[in-house]
Design a protein around this motif. Structure first.
Motif, PDB file in Angstrom:
ATOM      1  N   SER A 129      28.934  46.495  35.626  1.00 31.43           N
ATOM      2  CA  SER A 129      29.088  47.805  36.262  1.00 31.43           C
ATOM      3  C   SER A 129      29.589  48.841  35.264  1.00 31.43           C
ATOM      4  O   SER A 129      30.345  48.525  34.339  1.00 31.43           O
ATOM      5  CB  SER A 129      30.074  47.704  37.433  1.00 31.43           C
ATOM      6  OG  SER A 129      30.255  48.973  38.042  1.00 31.43           O
ATOM      7  N   ASN A 130      29.148  50.068  35.481  1.00 30.21           N
ATOM      8  CA  ASN A 130      29.671  51.192  34.699  1.00 30.21           C
ATOM      9  C   ASN A 130      31.003  51.684  35.245  1.00 30.21           C
ATOM     10  O   ASN A 130      31.672  52.495  34.606  1.00 30.21           O
ATOM     11  CB  ASN A 130      28.677  52.360  34.731  1.00 30.21           C
ATOM     12  CG  ASN A 130      27.338  52.000  34.110  1.00 30.21           C
ATOM     13  OD1 ASN A 130      27.249  51.134  33.254  1.00 30.21           O
ATOM     14  ND2 ASN A 130      26.280  52.661  34.558  1.00 30.21           N
ATOM     15  N   ALA A 148      37.432  36.892  37.041  1.00 31.50           N
ATOM     16  CA  ALA A 148      37.846  37.249  35.684  1.00 31.50           C
ATOM     17  C   ALA A 148      37.240  38.620  35.368  1.00 31.50           C
ATOM     18  O   ALA A 148      36.042  38.828  35.572  1.00 31.50           O
ATOM     19  CB  ALA A 148      37.366  36.213  34.683  1.00 31.50           C
ATOM     20  N   CYS A 149      38.066  39.545  34.908  1.00 29.38           N
ATOM     21  CA  CYS A 149      37.620  40.932  34.702  1.00 29.38           C
ATOM     22  C   CYS A 149      37.799  41.327  33.239  1.00 29.38           C
ATOM     23  O   CYS A 149      38.896  41.155  32.682  1.00 29.38           O
ATOM     24  CB  CYS A 149      38.416  41.886  35.599  1.00 29.38           C
ATOM     25  SG  CYS A 149      38.356  41.465  37.350  1.00 29.38           S
ATOM     26  N   ILE A 191      32.517  36.620  37.146  1.00 32.54           N
ATOM     27  CA  ILE A 191      32.967  37.430  36.008  1.00 32.54           C
ATOM     28  C   ILE A 191      32.508  38.864  36.218  1.00 32.54           C
ATOM     29  O   ILE A 191      31.331  39.106  36.535  1.00 32.54           O
ATOM     30  CB  ILE A 191      32.423  36.873  34.685  1.00 32.54           C
ATOM     31  CG1 ILE A 191      33.068  35.513  34.376  1.00 32.54           C
ATOM     32  CG2 ILE A 191      32.664  37.855  33.533  1.00 32.54           C
ATOM     33  CD1 ILE A 191      32.536  34.861  33.113  1.00 32.54           C
ATOM     34  N   PHE A 192      33.430  39.796  36.068  1.00 28.47           N
ATOM     35  CA  PHE A 192      33.145  41.222  36.228  1.00 28.47           C
ATOM     36  C   PHE A 192      33.257  41.902  34.872  1.00 28.47           C
ATOM     37  O   PHE A 192      34.289  41.812  34.197  1.00 28.47           O
ATOM     38  CB  PHE A 192      34.142  41.834  37.212  1.00 28.47           C
ATOM     39  CG  PHE A 192      33.967  43.312  37.420  1.00 28.47           C
ATOM     40  CD1 PHE A 192      32.890  43.801  38.151  1.00 28.47           C
ATOM     41  CD2 PHE A 192      34.867  44.221  36.883  1.00 28.47           C
ATOM     42  CE1 PHE A 192      32.727  45.169  38.351  1.00 28.47           C
ATOM     43  CE2 PHE A 192      34.714  45.583  37.072  1.00 28.47           C
ATOM     44  CZ  PHE A 192      33.636  46.059  37.810  1.00 28.47           C
ATOM     45  N   LEU A 193      32.182  42.549  34.447  1.00 32.16           N
ATOM     46  CA  LEU A 193      32.148  43.272  33.177  1.00 32.16           C
ATOM     47  C   LEU A 193      31.984  44.753  33.462  1.00 32.16           C
ATOM     48  O   LEU A 193      31.026  45.159  34.120  1.00 32.16           O
ATOM     49  CB  LEU A 193      30.982  42.783  32.309  1.00 32.16           C
ATOM     50  CG  LEU A 193      30.970  41.305  31.914  1.00 32.16           C
ATOM     51  CD1 LEU A 193      29.683  40.978  31.177  1.00 32.16           C
ATOM     52  CD2 LEU A 193      32.177  40.966  31.049  1.00 32.16           C
ATOM     53  N   CYS A 194      32.913  45.564  32.984  1.00 27.06           N
ATOM     54  CA  CYS A 194      32.810  47.002  33.209  1.00 27.06           C
ATOM     55  C   CYS A 194      32.853  47.744  31.878  1.00 27.06           C
ATOM     56  O   CYS A 194      33.526  47.331  30.935  1.00 27.06           O
ATOM     57  CB  CYS A 194      33.924  47.500  34.137  1.00 27.06           C
ATOM     58  SG  CYS A 194      35.599  47.208  33.543  1.00 27.06           S
ATOM     59  N   ASN A 203      23.601  43.882  38.848  1.00 28.20           N
ATOM     60  CA  ASN A 203      23.773  45.110  38.087  1.00 28.20           C
ATOM     61  C   ASN A 203      24.198  46.230  39.023  1.00 28.20           C
ATOM     62  O   ASN A 203      23.392  46.733  39.797  1.00 28.20           O
ATOM     63  CB  ASN A 203      22.475  45.482  37.358  1.00 28.20           C
ATOM     64  CG  ASN A 203      22.219  44.571  36.178  1.00 28.20           C
ATOM     65  OD1 ASN A 203      23.125  44.259  35.416  1.00 28.20           O
ATOM     66  ND2 ASN A 203      20.988  44.115  36.041  1.00 28.20           N
ATOM     67  N   GLU A 204      25.460  46.561  38.968  1.00 22.52           N
ATOM     68  CA  GLU A 204      26.071  47.569  39.836  1.00 22.52           C
ATOM     69  C   GLU A 204      26.113  47.089  41.294  1.00 22.52           C
ATOM     70  O   GLU A 204      25.279  46.305  41.725  1.00 22.52           O
ATOM     71  CB  GLU A 204      25.339  48.918  39.766  1.00 22.52           C
ATOM     72  CG  GLU A 204      25.483  49.628  38.448  1.00 22.52           C
ATOM     73  CD  GLU A 204      26.914  50.072  38.147  1.00 22.52           C
ATOM     74  OE1 GLU A 204      27.798  49.954  39.023  1.00 22.52           O
ATOM     75  OE2 GLU A 204      27.155  50.538  37.022  1.00 22.52           O
TER      76      GLU A 204
END
Length: 315
Positions: A134-135, A150-151, A35-38, A87-88
């Motif tokens: 990630s920012n 999943a983004c 899972i990618f959280l931005c 984290n990043e």
């Protein structure tokens, strides 16, 4: 929470420390992907992953900056973890590709090699599920047919509102809630039939896939975006017989115009690509590489004056 050996079908649960081995070694399958959280700094990305730590416990959770997660020589910190948070992925352009290849292997392979200081390398079952916070949206690369990631874009409505996030953690995402959530996970059958390979096609995921495309695929995508409604209808037909029947409905003039738009000679298409690349400030490629790539993604036919590509076969 990803479905993995964490869930147990028992009414009574042993104390947290006693159940750790059972949770790790009970039958379960590796769930490939992650899972990618931005979202911007202070948008609350870590609130959800910090709650995961409360749910599974510190022994099954590991968090580290992306470039340190898999780039270190020794990786025994990953052994036996169910939730891993990066984290990043900030790193140099030259180092990113090797790091990304390691991440892909870690998120898909059912076994992972463990390199521990002063010990011989050995392999262990890999049940880890990876989160990337990630920012920056461009921290992730996805192939256009990706079935792993999943983004999600984290809302910035409460960005920088640290009082809000403190109160939310204190009153909601606390240890009591985590324990209740864990107990519910161990009993529920709600997710038994869920296929996690059917990923939600979020706006963030679509943008990341488009940005991850190479220049040739981005060129083809722009061609596809200019399709006429007639071309879209034709391309949506799966069977060859359906396509033949569709063409029969066109008048002679419509048929000729349709075919002229549909088929493009390889040399002409390459000239079109070079012009597009220059205008879009995209890197160009040699004609041989261009043709080899098109042969993999487009239908083509050989005519007396050369190869022609079917522009309505773009996926």
């Amino acid at each position: 929470l990803p479905r993995h050996p964490l869930r147990r079908q028992r009414a009574m649960l042993p104390p947290r420390d006693a159940r750790l081995p059972a949770l790790i070694y009970e039958a379960g399958d590796k769930k490939p992907g992650g899972i990618f959280l931005c979202g911007g700094q202070g948008a609350g990305k870590s609130t959800g992953t910090d709650f995961q730590k409360l749910v599974v416990g510190k022994k099954l959770y590991f968090e580290e900056r992306g470039q340190n997660l898999l780039n270190e020589r020794y990786n025994d910190h990953l052994e036996g973890k169910l939730i891993v948070v990066a984290n990043e992925l900030g790193t140099t352009k030259e180092a990113f590709r090797p790091l990304w290849e390691k991440i892909k292997a870690f998120t898909t392979e059912e076994e992972t090699p463990i390199d521990k200081k002063y010990a011989n390398k050995y392999r262990v079952n890999n049940f880890s599920f990876l989160f990337i916070n990630s920012n920056h949206e461009n921290a992730l690369l996805l192939e256009k047919d990706d079935r792993r990631w999943a983004c999600f874009e984290v809302s910035e409505a409460k960005k920088g509102d640290f009082k809000y996030w403190r109160e939310l953690r204190k009153k909601c995402f606390n240890q009591e809630t985590a324990d209740l959530f864990f107990s519910w996970l161990c009993k529920t059958h709600e997710f038994d039939e869920v296929d996690i390979s059917e990923l939600p096609e979020t706006e963030a995921r679509t943008r990341i896939k488009e940005r991850s495309l190479g220049p040739i695929d981005r060129f083809l995508l722009e061609i596809k975006e200019e399709w006429s409604p007639q071309a879209e209808q034709f391309a949506s037909l799966a069977a060859d017989e359906e396509k033949k029947q569709f063409l029969k409905t066109l008048s002679p003039d419509e048929y000729q115009a349709f075919q002229n738009s549909r088929w493009r000679k390889s040399s002409i298409l390459y000239i079109n690509f070079c012009g597009w690349a220059q205008h879009s400030r995209e890197p160009s490629v040699k004609e041989k590489i261009f043709g080899a790539h098109l042969s993999k993604v487009l239908q083509k036919e050989r005519r007396a004056d050369g190869y022609y590509y079917d522009l309505y076969s773009i996926k």
